[in-house]
Design a protein around this motif. Structure first.
Motif, PDB file in Angstrom:
ATOM      1  N   PRO A 115       0.902  -1.020   0.094  1.00 49.95           N
ATOM      2  CA  PRO A 115      -0.054   0.134   0.033  1.00 49.95           C
ATOM      3  C   PRO A 115       0.901   1.218  -0.090  1.00 49.95           C
ATOM      4  O   PRO A 115       2.074   1.283   0.675  1.00 49.95           O
ATOM      5  N   VAL A 118       1.671   7.132   3.107  1.00 51.07           N
ATOM      6  CA  VAL A 118       0.951   8.501   3.259  1.00 51.07           C
ATOM      7  C   VAL A 118       1.271   9.217   4.485  1.00 51.07           C
ATOM      8  O   VAL A 118       1.756   8.649   5.765  1.00 51.07           O
ATOM      9  N   PHE A 404       2.707  10.209  -1.040  1.00 48.65           N
ATOM     10  CA  PHE A 404       2.396   8.794  -1.292  1.00 48.65           C
ATOM     11  C   PHE A 404       3.835   8.177  -1.674  1.00 48.65           C
ATOM     12  O   PHE A 404       4.613   8.927  -2.519  1.00 48.65           O
ATOM     13  N   GLN A 478      -7.173   5.314   1.228  1.00 47.70           N
ATOM     14  CA  GLN A 478      -5.427   5.443   1.381  1.00 47.70           C
ATOM     15  C   GLN A 478      -5.349   6.136   2.749  1.00 47.70           C
ATOM     16  O   GLN A 478      -4.238   6.202   3.043  1.00 47.70           O
TER      17      GLN A 478
END
Length: 611
Positions: A115, A118, A404, A478
């Motif tokens: 993933p 963040v 990101f 996210q």
């Protein structure tokens, strides 16, 4: 006689006992005088604190301790700021030299999708809770992507404003001198290399003499290139000799550690000064605010307002939260200049007590065609608003940097960093402040309007509460690690402030403010981050997506925007650190902002306001 003798003998015995006690006391003092200094000497190694409060030096070669020392120096460079302001750019750089020893268990397996990473960062805080951070650090510490992840737009600004080094040759000579000194002791011990030893000594002495008189490349003598080549040849020959490498290894490791520490120090120092320049109001703007405030109390003769228009729901109402006089002036001027009918425009500027009178005077002495401007001091509004919001001061829109970063070996992509501006706590007082209004358009003070906005008043938002430009590169899914257990649509897009249409009727019916304050209390552990998360959850499924042609964002951090796109956009949003009224602003975008500022104004000239 006996009685008298007995009496004399009784007096001698106590005297002897007194002398014996005195002797023991003296002996005890002598021993104590020897033990006390010894105790203090031993105590220095155990961390005793002196009476002056000076901590003992802890001698260690740990890279983490060196970084801590550098961080302490960085903290001493600037004025005392809030801890959360400094947190973003003076975090300790731990494990810098041991990052290459990361064990495989800390690394993601190849082929398994990871993933995105963040990082939520308002301009004044850092919120970082990133999984697998340690595993990533080994191969990303020196990458440009991690610099942007860590310091945000500072890295972009640094690359765009990089200055040419004026001492590159001097630095090269210093490196040669250090390497030669590292090899010389080992070469001097080899009898067969006496000629090379003399050559090294001679070259070292020549470079020392040159460098003692030179600080920049311009100070170097004309024959320095020849001396540098001779030194390079001598070092190459020294490297080919088989010698004990311990001394050489120790010296080279020393220069490596010193260079690395110096680079980290200067990076943190530069980021600190950059952030300080961003957060601090320029002296010229402070002067302007003070001059206007003083002038306001000198003369009230021109104090004229049209209160009947302030609450007329048939007019176009624009709301601006700002404590910056010239920024809010540019927003209003650019909106009026492109409006078809300025007589229907009403602007409500909400500011704080410190800038209220400066704002009041500025908008009374300057006319903007037929538009009407109301200045409100949010600190003097009805206290019942604050009971609901637990708020008694102005809060401006908060900007968050969302970066990101995947944990594979792919380089960081610039367009994966977004600066999201979001409603502040003060925005949730709008339904109470403007009870007679049904629809308002909210403008941030870092926007420039380039087209008529009257079409927004009649916009059909299909029952939605707020109209905003959505940023679908940042979705709620996210941010799931920050949103907690709250129910949300993971595919829901985030949205931006800057240009927003608000249906106050629907806002009141759905109790948006109450929902927001409830979520803020639930996310209180996130501190300032709660504003972003609570706002995104509050307006979930209640956002009407405005066409992207309405707003072009990024003029405060992105150097690569298309000029054609800038010309076509209805509103330009300078979101990011590099605001157009700062010296750090991006030069090629400043012209779109400056043309709506009356630079011939007397107060601007007196305070040297020249963005």
């Amino acid at each position: 006689m006996k009685g008298g003798g007995g009496g004399g003998g009784g007096g001698v015995a106590p005297a002897k006992r007194r002398w014996r006690g005195l002797a023991i006391g003296v002996l005890f003092l002598v021993v104590l005088s020897m033990l006390v200094p010894l105790g203090f000497l031993l105590g220095l190694h155990n961390g005793f604190h002196s009476a002056a409060g000076i901590m003992p030096l802890q001698h260690t070669s740990s890279p983490g301790d060196r970084s801590s020392h550098i961080d302490s120096l960085v903290r001493k460079l600037g004025p005392t700021l809030q801890k959360d302001i400094l947190k973003g750019f003076i975090n300790e750089a731990k494990n810098e030299t041991s990052s290459t020893n990361v064990t495989p268990k800390n690394q993601q397996r190849k082929g398994i999708p990871v993933p995105p990473q963040v990082l939520l960062q308002p301009l004044t805080i850092n919120i970082s809770s990133i999984s697998d951070k340690a595993g990533m650090k080994g191969h990303l510490d020196e990458s440009e992507g991690l610099c942007e992840l860590k310091y945000g737009s500072y890295c972009i600004w640094h690359e765009e404003n990089r200055e040419e080094m004026k001492d590159s040759k001097v630095k090269k000579l210093k490196d040669q001198l250090f390497v030669a000194r590292a090899y010389f002791p080992s070469i001097a011990k080899v009898p067969a290399q006496s000629k090379l030893s003399r050559e090294l000594r001679q070259n070292i002495q020549e470079l020392e003499r040159v460098l003692s008189e030179s600080t920049t490349d311009a100070d170097l003598p004309p024959e320095i290139e020849k001396k540098s080549r001779r030194m390079e040849a001598a070092i190459a020959r020294a490297k080919s000799v088989s010698v004990d490498c311990n001394n050489v290894d120790k010296k080279l490791r020393q220069i490596f550690d010193l260079t690395e520490d110096e680079a980290n120090f200067h990076m943190k120092q530069s980021a600190f000064l950059y952030q300080l320049a961003v957060q601090t109001m320029p002296k010229s703007l402070h002067c302007l605010s003070m001059r206007l405030t003083v002038e306001y109390f000198k003369d009230h003769s021109f104090d004229k307002e049209l209160p009947e228009k302030f609450s007329d729901p048939t007019l176009q109402h624009y709301v601006i939260f700002s404590n910056n006089v010239i920024a809010s002036s540019v927003v209003i001027n650019s909106t009026v200049m492109h409006a078809r009918e300025s007589m229907n425009l009403v602007f409500h500027v909400l500011t704080d007590g410190q800038n209220y009178f400066a704002m009041k005077l500025w908008f009374l002495k300057n006319t903007f065609k037929d538009a009407v401007i109301q200045v409100l001091n949010i600190e003097h509004l009805n206290s019942e608003y604050y009971d609901k919001a637990t708020l008694s001061h102005l809060t401006l829109p908060v900007e968050f940097r969302v970066s990101f970063h995947s944990s594979d070996n792919a380089p960081a992509i610039h367009d994966r960093t977004q600066y999201l501006s979001i409603f502040s706590h003060s925005h949730y007082l709008l339904p109470e402040i403007f009870r007679n209004l049904e629809k308002v358009v909210v403008l941030d003070d870092d926007v420039v309007v380039q087209q008529d906005l009257s079409a927004l008043r009649s916009l059909d938002m299909a029952g939605k509460v707020i109209g905003a430009v959505q940023i679908c590169s940042v979705r709620l899914g996210q941010l799931r690690s920050y949103l907690g257990r709250s129910s949300f649509d993971k595919n829901s897009c985030s949205w931006m402030s800057g240009l927003n249409v608000i249906d106050l009727v629907m806002w009141r019916e759905l109790g948006i403010s109450e929902t927001y304050w409830k979520l803020v209390k639930e996310k209180v552990s996130m501190k300032e981050g709660s504003a972003l998360l609570a706002s995104l959850l509050t307006f979930q499924d209640l956002v009407y997506a405005l066409d992207s042609v309405w707003v072009l964002s990024g003029l405060g951090h992105d150097y690569g925007l298309n000029i054609e796109g800038i010309e076509k956009a209805a509103v330009l949003h300078y979101n990011g650190n590099m605001k157009p009224w700062l010296d750090l602003g991006i030069p090629k975008y400043k012209a779109y902002w400056k043309k709506f500022l009356n630079q011939e104004d007397q107060f601007l000239s007196e305070c040297n306001v020249n963005p």
